[in-house]
Design an enzyme around this catalytic site. Structure first.
Site, PDB file in Angstrom:
ATOM      1  N   HIS A   1       0.812  -2.948   9.558  1.00  0.00           N
ATOM      2  CA  HIS A   1       2.222  -2.721   9.257  1.00  0.00           C
ATOM      3  C   HIS A   1       2.907  -1.936  10.361  1.00  0.00           C
ATOM      4  O   HIS A   1       2.253  -1.238  11.142  1.00  0.00           O
ATOM      5  CB  HIS A   1       2.380  -1.966   7.929  1.00  0.00           C
TER       6      HIS A   1
ATOM      7  N   HIS B   1       0.834  -1.204   0.000  1.00  0.00           N
ATOM      8  CA  HIS B   1       0.000   0.000   0.000  1.00  0.00           C
ATOM      9  C   HIS B   1       0.872   1.259   0.000  1.00  0.00           C
ATOM     10  O   HIS B   1       0.606   2.221  -0.727  1.00  0.00           O
ATOM     11  CB  HIS B   1      -0.908   0.022   1.241  1.00  0.00           C
TER      12      HIS B   1
END
Length: 409
Positions: free
Chosen positions: A210, A160
């Site tokens: 993350h 992303h």
């Protein structure tokens, strides 16, 4: 109890479309990358293992710090906001939204985005599988997502973040080259891009997906992909290799080489499927560009960008169904029938499916661990590559013909 944490009722599934899922996995070995070092030492080269050990320093103690940050800012609105904005980096979003600039006269910009996104996805997936680093653990974090599928990938780098970085740089670059716009308009558009970027990147931490290393490494990949694309685009403007007869063969061969020589992870990780999809899109748009320049199929190059809201809406109402019909209705049965019945390729999907079934129905302690790498069936790699290569053909070749026939070009 796991490490002092209460794990009762630890997995909360959404009951409605509007509510994201809240995942926690008390058996952390079910998530890839969490095994002790010996699990990886015997399955990696010495060089690869040593790199992983050095990077683990940045991931080993991140979960509790990130958990405190997540708890501080957690709210029902933020859950909805960050999970749904994360869709701007999703597979379906790109399938439906990447074609749109092409239909409004921005084919070259779309090509730039496809190159940057495609290689950002490939490189982030490659290094995920090479490093085999875990996501931040949940618990103590909560993984807030619309799909459990994405929680079963390795952590660093963040795809992303790689995508958002590369595309944001491209947008900012184009914004500040718009000589007809005032500085105020450029500043306003730049703020919109930065808001998009911060939303997508910090949303990965908020959603528990993350850590800092993941974001930094993903950002670096996005920067590299943007720089390389711009360098080759403007450094060699007269090269025109896409006009040579051999270019489609090179494009398809290069894409398949990257996929079939992709690094093998230690544990099962589904991110390779996105690499296959985007390499197919890259090859597809290159072949479409070649057809346009060699055979004079110029309809896509002649689409007017300033077409008014009626033509804009009409093109969307014609173009989007074409993409959906190809991708979600006719492509898979057609392509697999051709590969198996016409070209007589071996259908190895049952072998992989049997291995996955055996891996997920183990007895004893091993049922609390993620399975070792099984891999994708070769026919799935080739089939998925062709299906996604067909998306640019639908967008660049088929849709403009329909626009012309319907007088909305």
């Amino acid at each position: 109890m796991v490490d002092g944490l209460n794990t009762s009722n630890i997995r909360k599934r959404a009951r409605t479309l509007s509510n994201p899922n809240d995942f926690q996995e008390p058996n952390y070995l079910l998530d890839p990358g969490n095994h002790p070092s010996d699990h990886f030492r015997t399955r990696m080269s010495k060089f690869r293992f040593n790199i992983r050990e050095k990077l683990l320093v940045f991931t080993n103690n991140q979960s509790f710090t990130l958990s405190r940050w997540q708890k501080k800012y957690r709210s029902a609105f933020n859950d909805l906001y960050f999970t749904y904005t994360s869709l701007m980096g999703s597979h379906t979003f790109y399938v439906l939204c990447l074609p749109m600039p092409v239909w409004f006269g921005y084919f070259e910009t779309t090509k730039d985005m496809v190159y940057i996104l495609g290689y950002s996805i490939y490189l982030s997936g490659f290094f995920k599988d090479y490093w085999c680093l875990p996501r931040p653990r949940a618990p103590p974090l909560h993984r807030i997502t619309l799909s459990e599928y994405t929680t079963k990938e390795y952590g660093a780098p963040s795809s992303h973040t790689a995508n958002a970085t590369g595309v944001s740089l491209l947008f900012l670059y184009n914004i500040w080259r718009m000589q007809e716009s005032s500085v105020m308009v450029q500043l306003l558009l730049s703020c919109v891009v930065l808001f998009y970027y911060m939303t997508l990147v910090f949303g990965r931490i908020y959603c528990g997906m993350h850590g800092i290393l993941d974001l930094v490494s993903g950002g670096l990949i996005g920067i590299v992909c943007f720089i390389v694309r711009m360098y080759f685009k403007y450094r060699f403007p007269g090269l025109r290799i896409e006009e040579h007869w051999w270019f489609p063969l090179f494009s398809v061969g290069w894409g398949l080489l990257l996929l079939f020589k992709h690094v093998k992870p230690v544990d099962e990780c589904p991110c390779f499927q996105d690499s296959v999809a985007f390499m197919g899109v890259v090859s597809g748009i290159e072949c479409c560009d070649w057809l346009g320049k060699v055979f004079g199929v110029t309809l896509v190059y002649n689409l007017e960008p300033n077409c008014g809201w009626r033509l804009t809406l009409a093109r969307l109402l014609v173009g989007l169904p074409c993409v959906v019909i190809w991708k979600y209705v006719i492509s898979k049965p057609m392509i697999y029938t051709l590969l198996i019945k016409v070209f007589h390729l071996k259908d190895d999907r049952n072998v992989a499916a049997r291995k996955r079934l055996e891996a997920t129905h183990k007895e004893g302690a091993s049922k609390y661990e993620c399975p070792l790498y099984i891999g994708e069936p070769k026919i799935d790699i080739l089939g998925r590559f062709i299906i996604y290569a067909g998306v640019p053909f639908t967008v660049v070749m088929c849709s403009p013909v329909l626009f012309s026939l319907l007088n909305i070009a």
